[in-house]
Design an enzyme around this catalytic site. Structure first.
Site, PDB file in Angstrom:
ATOM      1  N   ARG A   1      89.820  56.349  75.690  1.00 47.54           N
ATOM      2  CA  ARG A   1      88.897  55.833  76.806  1.00 47.54           C
ATOM      3  C   ARG A   1      87.526  56.232  76.297  1.00 47.54           C
ATOM      4  NH1 ARG A   1      91.559  60.332  80.366  1.00 47.54           N
ATOM      5  NH2 ARG A   1      90.194  62.152  80.113  1.00 47.54           N
TER       6      ARG A   1
ATOM      7  N   GLU B   1      85.441  58.514  76.391  1.00 41.13           N
ATOM      8  CA  GLU B   1      84.949  59.896  76.284  1.00 41.13           C
ATOM      9  C   GLU B   1      85.236  60.395  74.937  1.00 41.13           C
ATOM     10  OE1 GLU B   1      86.419  63.591  79.033  1.00 41.13           O
ATOM     11  OE2 GLU B   1      87.171  61.455  79.466  1.00 41.13           O
TER      12      GLU B   1
ATOM     13  N   GLU C   1      98.156  63.557  79.774  1.00 40.43           N
ATOM     14  CA  GLU C   1      97.056  64.459  80.452  1.00 40.43           C
ATOM     15  C   GLU C   1      97.539  64.993  81.606  1.00 40.43           C
ATOM     16  OE1 GLU C   1      92.174  63.972  81.413  1.00 40.43           O
ATOM     17  OE2 GLU C   1      93.376  62.136  81.011  1.00 40.43           O
TER      18      GLU C   1
END
Length: 966
Positions: free
Chosen positions: A473, A475, A744
């Site tokens: 993503r 990030e 996650e």
């Protein structure tokens, strides 16, 4: 007399060190002997110029030194010269007098050593001809002439951006995304390449492709552009040496030419657009017509941040083929790689019309309907577009981006609508820092073996130059909290010496003037100094010391470690509690309030617990570095913080004030409660787990230590139940859902097939893989002593798996050599296999063993060579053993019955007198009444607590059958 040999020599963790700024490097070597109990008694080291292949005239000869040290041995001669190749070798003597041959020589070559030695200029295309914000990559080139009799040639290069280097049409190295990501304003790595074989006398050419990368690409949550600078630029110098001693230097300067290239767009988050019809064939070769190219201009970028590469290079470490193709219910053609991976897809194209587009979109999972799921990418596009040249056969893989993916949606591939996709036309190229594999773990439960593979793949995917939180993503940042909880697992599985050395130097560079530590390193977002995140500045250097005995790194980081603890002490009104500021707390704890990411454990409890832990580690680091005043200061501070923790968070009756699993875990593993109440705190933790049906509620802070807290306080069976929990939340839940990396969230995919929130739902996020550390140290039992780093004194203490496992094994390639500890339960016998490398010893604890029944390779342990001491203990036997390979065996029935009955059965069932009666009928002959007595005592306690649960005969019969099987 035994024979010893030196099997491997390393310099600064590498078998060959090409281009280093370390003027006084360290060496390590591994000894091997068929004999047991080998300890080095002395060694001799030599270093010479690389041309002196027979070491006739060494520049440094240590002479024979009586020492057992064989790792991190510092060179003690004159400082090495810049741009010079040396050879190193070593020989050793054992304590029994055996002398080895000289080791094979390894090469150590210095780089420029100091920024002032650079002659090259930073160059970029003339901004009047090619705009500095141009999206297409830059192509830079220079031709030059060389004489004959070239002996050696080295390129020293780096970029403000990312680059690929070509010499005479050939790529100069396998490096990808060089120079990597550092805190560019403070530290910028340069690379050294041996290009001797690529040069020729006469005309030559250098070419550079230059992209944005981390330097000026879009990064972070806000898609920020130009984070470090608004110009891409390259810096290069080539040094060619001739046989007659002359040297010729070619540098980047205003004589170069520039153009844009076929990569029209490239971004780490969003992907790449490549137009093959814009390729300029021969652009990086001599004789190319560059008359239409633009001039370059020099830039006044600084040289002070330049340093030789510290980290392993990022390279393609593996190639995998897709396992199947398919068409989704939505009609999309997809590839399934069979593994959630990080890297790029290489495609082979035939028969494409010029200008036709092939689009690849990358994702990690499919949704419940079988359609490809892009929601968790947030704004990251993860899309690659290839425009065909029209040639008969074309090949392409992205150059300056990477993706996190298992599935690829393919659009526009020639013939896909008529014939589908061909697996042979695609290949996945796995990218990460080129760390050597150093750890293995396997057991009798294939689900746990898959978990171990998921842990390793999660590390590979997220150790791409920095320890990132996720690879897919928008990030992909070096979160400090994630790094510190996982570092021990990471260093077991892969050689992380260079990786964490580089990253910790960036942590120190990014540390704020007041001692605070950013949330992410390199730092590109706002925010700093959360407990458990900032503590990475202390925990990571200490863990590196534990694994590698790296006192140099510990000394380099020590000031940073101190400043972090001093920062904490300066917060708030009470210098011994940390109850101020922002903290992530037990991030993603499952006991959080609805809609909140922070678990229920009070943040000031977590912060003060970590405050105490970091104080202790800084004090221990001061002890190691012989800083006596600092050691006394921080040991005292640690005592004062622990006292404050007890007064604030432990009741007078010995309970932890916060009734959460994480609060109890931290109190136990950070040694924050009085010894007299540890048993009660551990029992309370066990009850919190059992009452939650053997499920955890911990988040990022509590989860890595949860199983340690249970196993180390008598509840190993509970820890095993947690590990093998297949329902949500549990480590094997994701495995049961087909995961090939660590998620996650425990329920990133829910049992009904729906997803956790798109906002934060990575399927490759290594943090919860920190359970691997406990698996290796407690299940297999391969552990170290904190007071003797780098496995010089090995601690082996397997905690056998009760009814869950019949086999477990771990192996680790330490700086001394291979360590192995494994056990197998077979027909009532326990077999324990051990491998101890030369120049080390081990303490082996065998639970349930009796010395008179304990055999090694069929002999009683009292008469076996290599066994230095045999000691009886309350729950077994402890041995001190020297190097060698051992196979121990002893009867295991009593041990496994006791493990099962005392820990599992009583915590699994709430039994009353009816249960006692049923068990008396079924199993008195099996357990001689011992189980009945235990159950009866438990029943009386439960009756008093009014917690009676009726148990069916069918359930108890099942238990008895399991006991009979044991």
């Amino acid at each position: 007399m035994s024979v010893i040999e030196i099997t491997e020599v390393l310099c600064e963790y590498r078998k060959r060190l090409l281009g280093t700024d370390i003027a006084m490097p360290r060496f390590s070597w591994k000894l091997h002997s068929a004999e047991r109990g080998i300890i080095q008694h002395a060694c001799r080291l030599q270093l010479t110029l690389a041309d002196d292949i027979d070491f006739h005239d060494p520049l440094w000869d240590s002479g024979k030194i009586e020492t057992e040290q064989s790792i991190q041995f510092a060179y003690e001669g004159k400082e090495l010269r810049a741009r010079t190749a040396y050879s190193f070798r070593v020989k050793a003597w054992s304590s029994c007098g055996a002398e080895s041959e000289w080791s094979e020589a390894i090469t150590v070559e210095t780089g420029l050593l100091h920024p002032s030695q650079w002659q090259a200029k930073w160059i970029t295309p003339d901004v009047n001809r090619i705009h500095r914000e141009s999206e297409p990559i830059f192509q830079l080139r220079r031709e030059f002439e060389l004489d004959h009799d070239i002996v050696s040639a080295r390129v020293y290069a780096t970029a403000a951006g990312v680059y690929e280097l070509y010499i005479n049409g050939q790529q100069a190295s396998d490096d990808v995304l060089a120079p990597g990501w550092t805190s560019y304003h403070h530290r910028l790595q340069y690379q050294t390449y041996d290009v001797t074989a690529l040069l020729r006398n006469g005309g030559n050419a250098i070419g550079i492709w230059l992209g944005d990368g981390w330097y000026r690409g879009k990064l972070g949550f806000n898609d920020a552009h130009f984070v470090y600078g608004d110009h891409r630029a390259a810096l290069l110098e080539l040094h060619v040496r001739y046989r007659d001693g002359r040297e010729q230097v070619v540098i980047s300067d205003s004589s170069w030419k520039a153009s844009t290239g076929p990569v029209l767009y490239s971004n780490l988050y969003h992907g790449e657009v490549y137009d093959a019809s814009l390729e300029q064939h021969g652009w990086n070769e001599h004789g190319f017509d560059d008359s239409h190219w633009s001039p370059v201009q020099t830039l006044r970028l600084p040289y002070e941040p330049l340093l030789a590469q510290e980290n392993w290079a990022t390279v393609v470490t593996q190639k995998i083929q897709p396992v199947k193709t398919g068409i989704t219910p939505a009609g999309a053609h997809i590839l399934d790689m069979g593994q959630n991976m990080v890297g790029r897809l290489r495609l082979s194209v035939r028969g494409a019309d010029k200008g036709s587009e092939i689009t690849l979109r990358f994702a990690e999972v499919l949704d419940a309907e079988g359609n490809i799921y892009f929601g968790n990418l947030r704004t990251a596009k993860q899309t690659v577009t290839y425009r065909a040249s029209g040639d008969e056969h074309e090949q392409y893989a992205p150059h300056f981006t990477f993706q996190g993916f298992r599935y690829v949606q393919v659009e526009g591939y020639p013939g896909q609508e008529q014939h589908g996709l061909s697996l042979a036309d695609f290949s996945g190229e796995v990218l990460h820092s080129d760390m050597p594999s150093t750890g293995e773990f396997a057991c009798s439960d294939d689900r746990i073996n898959q978990l171990q593979q998921n842990i390793r793949w999660g590390q590979r995917g997220n150790f791409l130059d920095v320890p990132t939180d996720c690879p897919q993503r928008d990030e992909r940042l070096g979160w400090t909290g994630d790094a510190q909880v996982f570092i021990s697992t990471a260093l077991f599985n892969y050689g992380g010496g260079p990786f964490f050395t580089k990253w910790l130097h960036d942590v120190q560079a990014e540390q704020q003037p007041d001692g605070g530590i950013p949330f992410v390193v390199p730092n590109i977002i706002e925010g700093s100094s959360s407990a458990a995140w900032g503590d990475a500045a202390v925990i990571c250097p200490w863990t590196m010391y534990q694994y590698y005995g790296d006192t140099r790194l510990l000394a380099e980081q020590y000031d940073s470690m101190k400043r972090w603890v001093d920062y904490i002490r300066a917060q708030g009104e009470d210098e011994y509690l940390w109850n101020t500021g922002f903290h992530f707390g037990d991030w993603l704890g499952l006991d959080a309030k609805e809609g909140d990411y922070v678990g229920a454990t009070p943040t000031d409890l977590i912060a003060t617990a970590y405050y105490a832990y970091s104080c202790r580690l800084v004090a221990q680091a001061a002890d190691v570095l012989n800083l006596l005043d600092d050691a006394a200061y921080y040991h005292l501070l640690h005592e004062q913080v622990v006292r404050a923790f007890r007064e604030e968070f432990v009741t007078l009756r010995g309970r932890i004030a916060a009734p959460t699993q994480t609060a109890h875990v931290l109190a136990l593993v950070f040694d924050l409660v009085e010894p007299a109440i540890r048993a009660r705190v551990a029992a309370d933790l066990n009850r919190l787990v059992v009452d939650n049906d053997y499920h955890l509620t911990t988040g990022f802070v509590g989860t890595p230590y949860l199983c340690f807290a249970l196993s180390d306080h008598g509840y190993h069976e509970t820890a095993m139940r947690l590990l093998t929990q297949q329902s949500y939340p549990g480590w094997l839940y994701s495995v049961s859902q087909g995961a090939t990396t660590i998620w996650e969230h425990w329920d990133s995919i829910k049992p009904d097939g729906s997803f956790w929130s798109d906002d934060m739902n990575s399927f490759n996020h290594y943090s919860y893989g920190a359970v691997g550390d406990w698996m290796y140290r407690r299940i297999a039992g391969l552990d170290m002593r904190e007071d003797t780093p780098a496995y010089r004194r090995i601690r082996l203490h397997p905690q056998f798996g009760g009814r869950q496992l019949t086999y477990a094994r771990a192996a680790h390639e330490s700086l001394y050599g291979t360590i192995e500890c494994g056990w197998t339960l077979d027909h009532g016998q326990l077999f324990v296999n051990v491998r101890i490398p030369a120049n080390t010893t081990a303490s082996l604890t065998l639970r349930g063993a009796a010395a008179e029944q304990l055999l090694e390779s069929g002999q009683n342990v009292h008469v076996v060579a290599g066994i230095l001491r045999v000691e009886k203990e309350a729950d077994g036997v402890r041995l001190k053993i020297g190097s060698g390979v051992y196979r121990f065996s002893y009867p295991a029935g009593g041990l496994f019955r006791r493990t099962y009955t005392e820990q599992t059965m009583l915590s699994e069932l709430q039994m009353d007198q009816q249960a006692v009666d049923v068990l008396n009928r079924h199993a008195p002959q099996l357990l001689n009444g011992a189980l009945t007595n235990i159950v009866h005592q438990s029943s009386l306690r439960q009756i008093a607590d009014n917690k009676i649960t009726r148990v069916s005969e069918e359930t108890l019969g099942r238990i008895v059958n399991e006991l009979q099987h044991l």
